[in-house]
Design a protein around this motif. Structure first.
Motif, PDB file in Angstrom:
ATOM      1  N   PHE A  10       3.474   2.042  59.428  1.00  8.14           N
ATOM      2  CA  PHE A  10       5.056   0.540  60.590  1.00  8.14           C
ATOM      3  C   PHE A  10       5.970   1.537  60.887  1.00  8.14           C
ATOM      4  CE2 PHE A  10       2.105  -2.288  57.829  1.00  8.14           C
ATOM      5  CZ  PHE A  10       1.409  -2.974  59.304  1.00  8.14           C
ATOM      6  N   PHE A  11       6.772   1.869  60.250  1.00  6.82           N
ATOM      7  CA  PHE A  11       7.271   2.951  60.599  1.00  6.82           C
ATOM      8  C   PHE A  11       7.376   4.041  61.883  1.00  6.82           C
ATOM      9  CE2 PHE A  11       9.542   1.824  56.381  1.00  6.82           C
ATOM     10  CZ  PHE A  11      10.846   0.850  56.899  1.00  6.82           C
ATOM     11  N   GLU A  12       6.278   4.208  61.774  1.00  7.96           N
ATOM     12  CA  GLU A  12       5.749   5.928  62.376  1.00  7.96           C
ATOM     13  C   GLU A  12       6.278   4.925  63.984  1.00  7.96           C
ATOM     14  OE1 GLU A  12       2.760   8.615  63.719  1.00  7.96           O
ATOM     15  OE2 GLU A  12       2.748   7.810  62.151  1.00  7.96           O
ATOM     16  N   GLU A  13       5.088   3.682  64.222  1.00  9.11           N
ATOM     17  CA  GLU A  13       4.909   2.694  65.399  1.00  9.11           C
ATOM     18  C   GLU A  13       6.229   2.233  65.866  1.00  9.11           C
ATOM     19  OE1 GLU A  13       2.312  -0.821  66.075  1.00  9.11           O
ATOM     20  OE2 GLU A  13       3.804  -1.325  64.689  1.00  9.11           O
ATOM     21  N   ASP A  14       7.517   2.287  64.777  1.00  9.27           N
ATOM     22  CA  ASP A  14       8.473   1.257  65.328  1.00  9.27           C
ATOM     23  C   ASP A  14       9.172   2.804  65.501  1.00  9.27           C
ATOM     24  OD1 ASP A  14       9.617  -1.241  65.664  1.00  9.27           O
ATOM     25  OD2 ASP A  14      10.834  -0.432  63.696  1.00  9.27           O
ATOM     26  N   LEU A  15       9.497   3.038  65.347  1.00 12.98           N
ATOM     27  CA  LEU A  15      10.855   4.641  65.285  1.00 12.98           C
ATOM     28  C   LEU A  15      10.447   5.500  66.309  1.00 12.98           C
ATOM     29  CD1 LEU A  15      12.162   4.668  61.245  1.00 12.98           C
ATOM     30  CD2 LEU A  15      12.840   3.180  62.887  1.00 12.98           C
ATOM     31  N   GLY A  16       8.774   5.648  65.815  1.00 15.35           N
ATOM     32  CA  GLY A  16       8.778   6.422  66.902  1.00 15.35           C
ATOM     33  C   GLY A  16       9.131   8.465  66.587  1.00 15.35           C
ATOM     34  N   ASP A  17       9.383   9.281  67.332  1.00 18.70           N
ATOM     35  CA  ASP A  17       9.574  11.102  66.706  1.00 18.70           C
ATOM     36  C   ASP A  17      11.047  11.298  67.391  1.00 18.70           C
ATOM     37  OD1 ASP A  17       7.225  11.117  66.588  1.00 18.70           O
ATOM     38  OD2 ASP A  17       6.970  11.624  68.327  1.00 18.70           O
ATOM     39  N   ILE A  24      22.089   7.892  65.493  1.00 14.23           N
ATOM     40  CA  ILE A  24      24.155   7.567  66.148  1.00 14.23           C
ATOM     41  C   ILE A  24      24.955   7.258  64.913  1.00 14.23           C
ATOM     42  CG2 ILE A  24      23.666   8.067  68.081  1.00 14.23           C
ATOM     43  CD1 ILE A  24      24.684   5.530  68.827  1.00 14.23           C
ATOM     44  N   VAL A  25      24.354   6.130  64.027  1.00 13.37           N
ATOM     45  CA  VAL A  25      25.000   5.897  63.180  1.00 13.37           C
ATOM     46  C   VAL A  25      25.313   6.108  62.003  1.00 13.37           C
ATOM     47  CG1 VAL A  25      24.673   3.639  61.628  1.00 13.37           C
ATOM     48  CG2 VAL A  25      23.672   3.202  63.833  1.00 13.37           C
ATOM     49  N   PRO A  26      26.890   5.938  61.390  1.00  8.35           N
ATOM     50  CA  PRO A  26      26.974   7.205  60.452  1.00  8.35           C
ATOM     51  C   PRO A  26      26.269   6.593  59.006  1.00  8.35           C
ATOM     52  CG  PRO A  26      28.141   5.560  60.481  1.00  8.35           C
ATOM     53  CD  PRO A  26      28.036   5.604  61.753  1.00  8.35           C
ATOM     54  N   ASP A  84      20.187   3.398  56.941  1.00  9.40           N
ATOM     55  CA  ASP A  84      19.062   3.351  56.847  1.00  9.40           C
ATOM     56  C   ASP A  84      18.468   1.544  57.343  1.00  9.40           C
ATOM     57  OD1 ASP A  84      17.550   5.372  56.628  1.00  9.40           O
ATOM     58  OD2 ASP A  84      18.592   5.829  54.742  1.00  9.40           O
ATOM     59  N   LEU A  85      19.419   0.572  57.113  1.00  7.39           N
ATOM     60  CA  LEU A  85      19.658  -1.019  57.200  1.00  7.39           C
ATOM     61  C   LEU A  85      18.904  -0.951  58.233  1.00  7.39           C
ATOM     62  CD1 LEU A  85      22.772  -2.345  55.637  1.00  7.39           C
ATOM     63  CD2 LEU A  85      20.374  -2.420  54.783  1.00  7.39           C
ATOM     64  N   MET A  86      19.255  -0.002  59.420  1.00  3.24           N
ATOM     65  CA  MET A  86      19.509  -0.416  60.449  1.00  3.24           C
ATOM     66  C   MET A  86      17.831  -0.083  61.236  1.00  3.24           C
ATOM     67  SD  MET A  86      21.510  -1.427  62.256  1.00  3.24           S
ATOM     68  CE  MET A  86      21.363  -1.364  64.419  1.00  3.24           C
ATOM     69  N   ARG A  87      17.243   0.771  60.698  1.00  3.56           N
ATOM     70  CA  ARG A  87      16.306   1.810  60.944  1.00  3.56           C
ATOM     71  C   ARG A  87      15.142   0.212  60.273  1.00  3.56           C
ATOM     72  NH1 ARG A  87      17.141   7.651  58.791  1.00  3.56           N
ATOM     73  NH2 ARG A  87      17.379   8.808  61.411  1.00  3.56           N
ATOM     74  N   GLY A  88      15.029   0.036  59.224  1.00 11.97           N
ATOM     75  CA  GLY A  88      14.524  -0.977  58.039  1.00 11.97           C
ATOM     76  C   GLY A  88      14.481  -2.547  59.465  1.00 11.97           C
ATOM     77  N   GLU A  89      15.583  -3.051  59.665  1.00  9.64           N
ATOM     78  CA  GLU A  89      15.785  -3.554  60.491  1.00  9.64           C
ATOM     79  C   GLU A  89      14.338  -5.014  60.809  1.00  9.64           C
ATOM     80  OE1 GLU A  89      19.016  -6.815  62.677  1.00  9.64           O
ATOM     81  OE2 GLU A  89      18.856  -4.004  62.722  1.00  9.64           O
ATOM     82  N   ARG A  90      13.962  -4.311  62.404  1.00  8.90           N
ATOM     83  CA  ARG A  90      13.227  -4.781  63.108  1.00  8.90           C
ATOM     84  C   ARG A  90      11.789  -5.494  62.263  1.00  8.90           C
ATOM     85  NH1 ARG A  90      12.230  -9.087  65.291  1.00  8.90           N
ATOM     86  NH2 ARG A  90      15.337  -8.896  66.601  1.00  8.90           N
ATOM     87  N   LEU A  91      11.931  -4.184  61.699  1.00 11.63           N
ATOM     88  CA  LEU A  91      10.276  -4.027  60.574  1.00 11.63           C
ATOM     89  C   LEU A  91      10.063  -5.517  59.673  1.00 11.63           C
ATOM     90  CD1 LEU A  91       7.684  -3.473  60.377  1.00 11.63           C
ATOM     91  CD2 LEU A  91       7.923  -1.271  58.848  1.00 11.63           C
ATOM     92  N   ALA A  92      10.981  -5.616  58.677  1.00 15.98           N
ATOM     93  CA  ALA A  92      11.567  -6.780  58.290  1.00 15.98           C
ATOM     94  C   ALA A  92      11.729  -8.118  58.830  1.00 15.98           C
ATOM     95  CB  ALA A  92      12.769  -6.400  57.122  1.00 15.98           C
ATOM     96  N   LEU A  93      11.801  -8.160  59.718  1.00 17.63           N
ATOM     97  CA  LEU A  93      11.970  -9.433  60.528  1.00 17.63           C
ATOM     98  C   LEU A  93      10.687  -9.460  61.409  1.00 17.63           C
ATOM     99  CD1 LEU A  93      15.426  -8.955  62.462  1.00 17.63           C
ATOM    100  CD2 LEU A  93      14.870 -10.430  60.215  1.00 17.63           C
TER     101      LEU A  93
END
Length: 270
Positions: A10-17, A24-26, A84-93
């Protein structure tokens, strides 16, 4: 259960390479709160929490899947790296929105059909079926078959090819004694034939309630132990009428096909 392998996919699909949007988010410490934007039945909380934990974040919630939620409710809180919060946001939602929408629609249908099981169908999203079926269960519904191996279903095409009685006879030869045989019928004549041929479950397909009532009497006069199901064209607007026909189960593709996503959002605080 959401496995680590599924999460990776799921993360591979959503985040890509090359996720520059979040790259860019600290990686500063932050708190993310997922907020419910409308009333419904909660589902997908377990999966949303798993998404953030998979990223190494700490997660907490005072709620449980299957309970009613209202606008403004805090569904969960996750703490850790803002990136990491931003990376997980859309998948969780996405888990919460899709699954809660199904659970909410299922609960509405269950409330309109007292005394009858409200079941899903196999009209599900490829790769996401187990989560959609879980959402139906959380909404008070029945999951029906998870796959073709869960029961023998003799439908119109099998009947056209083999004949109704022959299809039932062949199913009884090959199916385990633990596996039920269900037959989909489109006429009262076929309902009686299926009952006399030894079907365990008879589904009245795309019949009006008045005809189903007649079918219930016919089948029960043959064998009262046969379970009866209505399916086809059933929605929120007419499910109450089908619930009065005497069937044991009402199955609706609408539970997964027509469910509107419930609205959630995530707010991040530093």
């Amino acid at each position: 259960m959401l496995t680590a392998g599924e999460l990776d996919a799921f993360f591979e699909e959503d985040l890509g390479d090359d996720d520059d949007s979040n790259g860019i988010v600290p990686a500063v410490e932050a708190l993310g709160q997922i907020i419910c934007k409308e009333e419904g039945v909660l589902a997908g909380l377990e999966e949303a929490c798993a998404v953030f934990r998979h990223l190494g974040l700490s997660v907490g919630s005072d709620l449980v899947d299957g309970q009613p939620v209202r606008k403004g409710d805090i569904i969960l809180e996750a703490r850790g790296s803002a990136r990491d919060l931003m990376r997980g946001e859309r998948l969780a939602l996405n888990f919460l929105g899709r699954m809660s929408g199904i659970a909410t629609l299922t609960a509405k249908c269950v409330g309109l059909a007292p005394g009858v099981r409200v079941a899903a169908t196999r009209k599900t999203t490829p790769g996401f079926r187990k989560f959609e079926k879980k959402a139906v269960k959380l909404g008070g519904g029945d999951t029906h078959r998870y796959d073709l191996s869960s029961a023998v279903m003799i439908k119109d095409n099998q009947i056209r090819i083999m004949g109704l009685e022959n299809a039932i006879r062949e199913a009884k030869k090959v199916a385990s004694f633990t596996k039920k045989i269900e037959v989909e019928v489109e006429s009262l004549e076929d309902a009686e034939k299926a009952a006399r041929a030894g079907a365990d479950i008879i589904m009245f397909d795309n019949m009006k309630p008045a005809m189903i009532k007649k079918g219930v009497k016919i089948v029960k006069s043959v064998d009262e132990r046969i379970l009866l199901e209505a399916s086809g064209g059933i929605t929120l607007s007419n499910i109450s009428e089908y619930a009065k026909t005497g069937v044991d189960v009402i199955s609706l593709g609408a539970l997964t096909r027509d469910a509107r996503w419930l609205d959630f959002s995530m707010d991040i605080q530093l």
